[in-house]
Design an enzyme around this catalytic site. Sequence first.
Site, mmCIF file in Angstrom:
data_model
loop_
_atom_site.group_PDB
_atom_site.id
_atom_site.type_symbol
_atom_site.label_atom_id
_atom_site.label_comp_id
_atom_site.label_asym_id
_atom_site.label_seq_id
_atom_site.Cartn_x
_atom_site.Cartn_y
_atom_site.Cartn_z
ATOM 1 N N ASP A 1 0.888 -1.195 -0.113
ATOM 2 C CA ASP A 1 -0.049 0.094 -0.183
ATOM 3 C C ASP A 1 0.823 1.280 -0.218
ATOM 4 O OD1 ASP A 1 -2.402 1.624 0.652
ATOM 5 O OD2 ASP A 1 -3.332 -0.414 1.431
ATOM 6 N N ASP B 1 -3.194 4.958 -2.043
ATOM 7 C CA ASP B 1 -4.100 5.046 -1.403
ATOM 8 C C ASP B 1 -4.562 6.790 -1.536
ATOM 9 O OD1 ASP B 1 -5.490 4.723 1.253
ATOM 10 O OD2 ASP B 1 -4.573 6.342 2.032
ATOM 11 N N GLU C 1 -6.357 3.810 -5.744
ATOM 12 C CA GLU C 1 -7.617 4.155 -5.018
ATOM 13 C C GLU C 1 -8.537 5.064 -5.892
ATOM 14 O OE1 GLU C 1 -9.722 4.246 -0.624
ATOM 15 O OE2 GLU C 1 -8.025 5.473 -1.005
ATOM 16 N N HIS D 1 -11.085 -3.385 3.101
ATOM 17 C CA HIS D 1 -10.947 -2.971 4.657
ATOM 18 C C HIS D 1 -11.946 -1.614 4.845
ATOM 19 C CE1 HIS D 1 -8.174 -0.372 2.485
ATOM 20 N NE2 HIS D 1 -8.178 0.249 3.488
ATOM 21 N N ASP D 2 -12.376 -0.977 3.776
ATOM 22 C CA ASP D 2 -13.123 0.259 4.082
ATOM 23 C C ASP D 2 -14.817 -0.008 3.965
ATOM 24 O OD1 ASP D 2 -11.035 1.848 4.391
ATOM 25 O OD2 ASP D 2 -10.784 2.319 2.173
HETATM 26 O O1 TEU Z 1 -9.572 5.435 1.960
HETATM 27 C C1 TEU Z 1 -10.164 6.793 1.536
HETATM 28 C C2 TEU Z 1 -11.372 7.060 1.981
HETATM 29 O O2 TEU Z 1 -11.952 8.050 1.666
HETATM 30 C C3 TEU Z 1 -11.818 6.199 2.774
HETATM 31 O O3 TEU Z 1 -12.090 6.968 3.978
HETATM 32 C C4 TEU Z 1 -13.286 5.956 2.403
HETATM 33 O O4 TEU Z 1 -14.068 6.884 1.765
HETATM 34 C C5 TEU Z 1 -14.390 5.614 3.703
HETATM 35 O O5 TEU Z 1 -13.645 4.542 4.425
HETATM 36 C C6 TEU Z 1 -15.537 5.188 3.110
HETATM 37 O O6 TEU Z 1 -16.265 5.229 4.353
HETATM 38 C C7 TEU Z 1 -8.097 5.300 2.168
HETATM 39 C C8 TEU Z 1 -7.992 4.119 2.863
HETATM 40 O O7 TEU Z 1 -8.515 2.838 2.162
HETATM 41 C C9 TEU Z 1 -8.824 4.157 4.049
HETATM 42 O O8 TEU Z 1 -8.498 2.950 4.871
HETATM 43 C C10 TEU Z 1 -7.781 5.206 5.179
HETATM 44 O O9 TEU Z 1 -8.364 5.337 6.346
HETATM 45 C C11 TEU Z 1 -8.213 6.520 4.223
HETATM 46 O O10 TEU Z 1 -7.584 6.194 2.683
HETATM 47 C C12 TEU Z 1 -6.996 7.441 4.649
HETATM 48 O O11 TEU Z 1 -5.761 7.025 4.328
#
Ligand code: TEU
Length: 597
Positions: free
Chosen positions: A142, A244, A298, A373-374
């Site tokens: 990542d 990310d 992403e 994971h999100d």
């Molecule tokens: O995610 C980007 C992001 O905007 C997420 O916060 C997403 O929109 C949200 O979870 C939806 O509910 C990335 C990573 O994948 C995430 O785990 C990180 O928390 C975020 O960036 C910050 O680095």
Amino acid sequence: MRNLLLAFVSFAAMLCSAMCQNSTPAMNQPATSAATARDANTDGNARKWWKEAVVYQIYPRSFKDSDGDGIGDLKGIISKLDYLKSLGIDVIWLNPIYGSPNDDNGYDISDYQAIMKEFGTMQDFDDLLKGMHARGLKLVMDLVVNHSSDEHEWFKQSRSSRDNPYRNYYHWWPAEKGKPAHRWSFFDVNADAWKFDEKTNSYYLHYFSQKQPDLNWENPKVREEVFFMMRFWFDKGVDGFRMDVIPFISKDTSFPPLPAEYHGDYIRYYASGPYTHDYLRAMNKEALSKYDVMSVAEGIGVTTADALDYVAADRHELNMLYHFEGVSLGYLPNSHKIPDPKGYSLVEFKNIYSKWDAAFASKGWGTIYLGNHDQPRMTTRWGNDAPQWRELSSKMLTTFLLTMRATPYYYAGDELGMTNIKFDRIEDYQDIETRNWYQLEKTSGQDVQKFLEAARITARDNGRTPFQWDRTTNAGFTTGKPWLKVNPNSTSVNVASEEGDPNSCLNYFRTMVRLRKNNPVLIYGKYTLLDKDNPDVYAYTRELDGKKVLVLLNFKDKSASVATGHDLSKAKTLLGNYPAPSTNGKLRPYEAAIYEW
Ligand code: TEU
């Protein structure tokens, strides 16, 4: 209240912007527009290893703990390499494993060239990579470079004085100029992306938490540091990066009030920075192009209108991106991920995935995912986690992910049919997003019960509970106290019990992966949507070199019919999630079937 409103509006706008085909194009596009370049070249069918790969995502914190501290680690992953190999997958994407104080579980990096102490040592990393390569598995890391941790040495220096050489590594706004124009923050308890720092009487920018200050990519030194760090990992042998929030790296550093066309749509604004593509081309030139590696953005805030700007081969930027449009479907407008009680519309779902397929029909290449994971667990969110439907619906979704014309990104645990844990109390959540949104709702007098109810379906921790290995204590994940509770269904949903069952979700996933890998038509074949207004069934064909495959997926808990115009009785059945797949176009609840001519 104003902030809360902005947070609501902005989040809703993110969902909405993802739906808009004709949203405003990125600012300051270079003179050779992607559209012109697109006509001159086609790369959509060029064969590449990363197009043929099945990517499997591991959340290291939750996969396997080797030392009893309740947190998954690299030695834990090493101990499960044979399991990973047995799945048939090709690439493993690991969420961040670098030095981090873990405000956001590793997405706040304090040392880009070290391993997080809870996860192990650099020696463990080298052993992991060697063990993977020995088994023919590739490793994708990542890359979190929109922001670092506030505990990174760069930020410590940067905040120490206005004339420190690292000052310009981050975005600072001197307080004597007044308050900077509002920027929305994803994880701030006030949704405010500017944090006042007394030491130098200035504000710093943090799109995410206060402990995740945004790096200033306009500073060439920052770019050099990032490219150097990428080469460091590539030289070790890593096979690629998942990037990310990479569309956010370029900002208008005059920080004007939000331009009118982006009112209520911070995400789209954040993804439209003036130099994004210059930076990505430089990254390609200085790091990516020097190795045989894959890159995936992403693609937050990216629409089908600008996706090719990131991934068309002749742009020399990235290989793939994953969009948010699919996973954003079915939330109520103006809400913090509150699901529509009516559920989601399958017709809209089909339109979204068909539109994204079309975006890469002749150039670029797509991705497909339903969990990460999100996200909550795919079976709960897109299938049905009631005991009688869990396995069938989970297999049906697996069939979808592995039969589309896009690289599948499959989330660890989905092969078991894992489901949401559905916490009742805010105290059970560890995730900064859920905890801080809850605070925001509370301080602004919103209905927190309603928020908690929604979080049972949508919160990120649902997808982060420990991996379920067996029916022993803590599902065999740890001998200590797990950092996040284990799902009580681990007594029946686990690797050990599914391993020996030929009809388990686990073995279905393995069969499905093999089927995809053995049938190029499932990878490269042309995709055609059938019976598009059918509200219950997703039906499509894939065609390549005279071979035709038909996929039928019933997304509902009742029987449904589909009109495909094909005589199924003459077809060969390749796979289904019922013992004998339907041959008359009448599908049983959550039935998935694949046919071939
Ligand atoms: O995610 C980007 C992001 O905007 C997420 O916060 C997403 O929109 C949200 O979870 C939806 O509910 C990335 C990573 O994948 C995430 O785990 C990180 O928390 C975020 O960036 C910050 O680095």
